[in-house]
Scaffold this motif. Sequence first.
Motif, mmCIF file in Angstrom:
data_model
loop_
_atom_site.group_PDB
_atom_site.id
_atom_site.type_symbol
_atom_site.label_atom_id
_atom_site.label_comp_id
_atom_site.label_asym_id
_atom_site.label_seq_id
_atom_site.Cartn_x
_atom_site.Cartn_y
_atom_site.Cartn_z
ATOM 1 N N GLU A 41 3.917 14.167 -9.182
ATOM 2 C CA GLU A 41 3.070 12.787 -9.414
ATOM 3 C C GLU A 41 4.575 12.307 -8.747
ATOM 4 O O GLU A 41 5.177 12.229 -9.731
ATOM 5 N N MET A 42 4.705 11.621 -7.537
ATOM 6 C CA MET A 42 5.781 10.243 -8.125
ATOM 7 C C MET A 42 5.586 8.667 -7.151
ATOM 8 O O MET A 42 4.276 8.722 -6.737
ATOM 9 N N ARG A 43 6.263 8.402 -8.128
ATOM 10 C CA ARG A 43 5.850 6.389 -7.521
ATOM 11 C C ARG A 43 7.212 6.447 -7.418
ATOM 12 O O ARG A 43 8.453 6.296 -8.256
ATOM 13 N N LEU A 44 7.485 5.109 -6.709
ATOM 14 C CA LEU A 44 9.326 5.029 -5.544
ATOM 15 C C LEU A 44 8.797 3.359 -6.260
ATOM 16 O O LEU A 44 7.756 2.264 -5.517
ATOM 17 N N TRP A 45 9.603 2.360 -6.916
ATOM 18 C CA TRP A 45 9.706 1.204 -6.847
ATOM 19 C C TRP A 45 10.521 0.531 -6.263
ATOM 20 O O TRP A 45 12.117 0.986 -6.176
ATOM 21 N N ARG A 51 12.307 6.316 2.576
ATOM 22 C CA ARG A 51 11.222 3.946 2.518
ATOM 23 C C ARG A 51 12.318 3.776 1.872
ATOM 24 O O ARG A 51 12.821 2.115 2.193
ATOM 25 N N MET A 52 13.844 3.665 2.075
ATOM 26 C CA MET A 52 14.869 3.472 1.261
ATOM 27 C C MET A 52 15.736 2.860 2.457
ATOM 28 O O MET A 52 16.361 1.768 2.737
ATOM 29 N N LEU A 53 16.073 3.835 3.150
ATOM 30 C CA LEU A 53 16.847 3.628 3.880
ATOM 31 C C LEU A 53 16.225 3.630 5.787
ATOM 32 O O LEU A 53 17.174 3.155 6.472
ATOM 33 N N GLY A 54 14.778 4.081 5.974
ATOM 34 C CA GLY A 54 14.857 3.432 7.648
ATOM 35 C C GLY A 54 14.376 4.817 8.169
ATOM 36 O O GLY A 54 13.985 4.335 9.038
ATOM 37 N N GLU A 55 14.932 5.721 7.446
ATOM 38 C CA GLU A 55 15.589 6.912 9.001
ATOM 39 C C GLU A 55 15.224 8.261 7.343
ATOM 40 O O GLU A 55 15.362 8.508 6.621
ATOM 41 N N LYS A 56 14.532 9.148 8.644
ATOM 42 C CA LYS A 56 14.189 10.805 8.378
ATOM 43 C C LYS A 56 15.298 10.931 7.524
ATOM 44 O O LYS A 56 16.299 11.153 7.661
ATOM 45 N N GLY A 57 14.362 11.633 6.278
ATOM 46 C CA GLY A 57 15.636 12.322 5.510
ATOM 47 C C GLY A 57 16.243 13.953 5.839
ATOM 48 O O GLY A 57 15.066 14.465 7.311
ATOM 49 N N GLU A 104 14.045 -1.141 1.587
ATOM 50 C CA GLU A 104 14.719 -1.396 0.874
ATOM 51 C C GLU A 104 16.114 -1.936 1.934
ATOM 52 O O GLU A 104 16.472 -3.180 1.406
ATOM 53 N N ILE A 105 17.183 -1.137 1.933
ATOM 54 C CA ILE A 105 18.717 -1.131 2.709
ATOM 55 C C ILE A 105 19.302 -0.415 3.791
ATOM 56 O O ILE A 105 17.799 0.560 4.356
ATOM 57 N N ALA A 138 0.704 -1.219 -0.036
ATOM 58 C CA ALA A 138 0.010 -0.120 0.013
ATOM 59 C C ALA A 138 0.868 1.093 0.286
ATOM 60 O O ALA A 138 2.193 1.116 0.523
ATOM 61 N N SER A 139 0.327 2.188 -0.227
ATOM 62 C CA SER A 139 1.215 3.332 -0.558
ATOM 63 C C SER A 139 1.378 3.858 0.867
ATOM 64 O O SER A 139 0.637 4.342 1.936
ATOM 65 N N GLY A 140 2.642 4.495 1.309
ATOM 66 C CA GLY A 140 3.436 4.385 2.274
ATOM 67 C C GLY A 140 3.859 3.055 3.185
ATOM 68 O O GLY A 140 4.307 2.820 3.832
#
Length: 454
Positions: free
Chosen positions: A132-136, A170-176, A52-53, A45-47
């Motif tokens: 619009e942005m999608r991350l795959w 989303r990729m690193l698990g901590e806030k940018g 990922e890593i 689901a979105s969000g």
Amino acid sequence: MTFISDSEADALSALLSRRSVLGATAAAGGLLATPLSAFAQGAAASGGGEAEITVDQARQAPIPIVIPSFGAGMGEQISGVISSDLESTGLFKVMSGDVPPGSTPDFSALKAQGARAAVAGRAVGSGSVRVEMRLWNVVAGEQLQGTAYTASPSNWRRIAHIIADVIYERMLGEKGYFDTRIAYIARTGPRRHQITRLALMDQDGFNSRMLTGGQWLTLTPRFNPARDQVAFMSYANNRPRVYLFDLGSGRQQMLGEFDGISFAPRFSPDGSRVVLSATRGGGSDIFVVDLGSRSKHQITSSGGAIDTSPCFSPDGSQIVFNSDRGGSPQLYIMGASGGGARRISYGSGQYGSPVWSPRGDLIAFTRIGHGGFSLGVMNPDGTGERILTQGFTVESPTFCPNGRVLAFCRQSASGAGGAGFASGIGTIDITGFNERPIRTVTGASDPAWSPLNG
């Protein structure tokens, strides 16, 4: 007193009201963030979905991520800023490629290219812009994030920073930390007669603007973590004092009246107090000023020593500071109400400019010795000291909001008449890798990183 006129302050208010840009789903008012559904069957689901890593793994091998153009004109600019933000961390390897914004990507082709993640996006509109942005997740073949942002065209750069923050998290698990600002001191003129002005810029050096006119020497800006406010030191009317600058109104006011000079301000974690130093006789002591009542409370009694550069711990329970009470400048920690100070620095040289990481796990510092400056970090108990970078002058460390990166000032030596002198701001990862300069429109020093969405 004011350093600029009311009309100039009103103009600054319109220029600097960045908090009014964002809506409730992204931060606060004007920019609307809308979830986008996933195309791929079984996609998260979105969000949702898992990161990922990990950051540590990313340091060993940057994450290959495909970021195509978001379209001509503004779309190209937006994808360029996103790519620049991610590459600046050293944790991502941005790759070109074709990822259609309106359909499921060709995961086989992306895997063959070596990508582990891919972004699809587009920017449309004129009166208002919809991005619009999608991350795959290329490896799993699923959508990790899908969001559409709507805002005025003037906010395209901030939309790009927000998207880069989403990808980072989303990729690193901590806030940018891309949707942040850095306050600093802009420097112009010859080495020995520089004009200094309080200034503000985005964390990547863009959108720089001057906040004071340069009539008086200005130093050490610090962000309030809870409101659009900066504390700084000014020599206005040749009376060095700490002032507060309101970024919403563009106005400033002196913070309390002291018998001597007040300097080295920092805010408490909740933004309700300022801890600072004030001279007393031949030394200086540390005071805490309540911003509501303006009452001040002395928390050290130096007895002629210099106690300075105080900084609260993230939970507000302790203060790290610099003092020469033992004969040379060293770092000490005490309770937030004072008392029980214990020394934590024992390396070779003189220590100063301590600042606590927002994560609470490290204290950054500068060290002077062996003919130069070093910038390093240590654990709050003084163990695990590591030097990150060195130079003729490296000073004024400041953490980004997630505690992974430090900004600092680097200055070069000068020749006769000040020739060859340069003062600029750089960043470095807390592991000591990926040192980079930040582009500034003038010479620069005394950086102070804002909180998230600051």
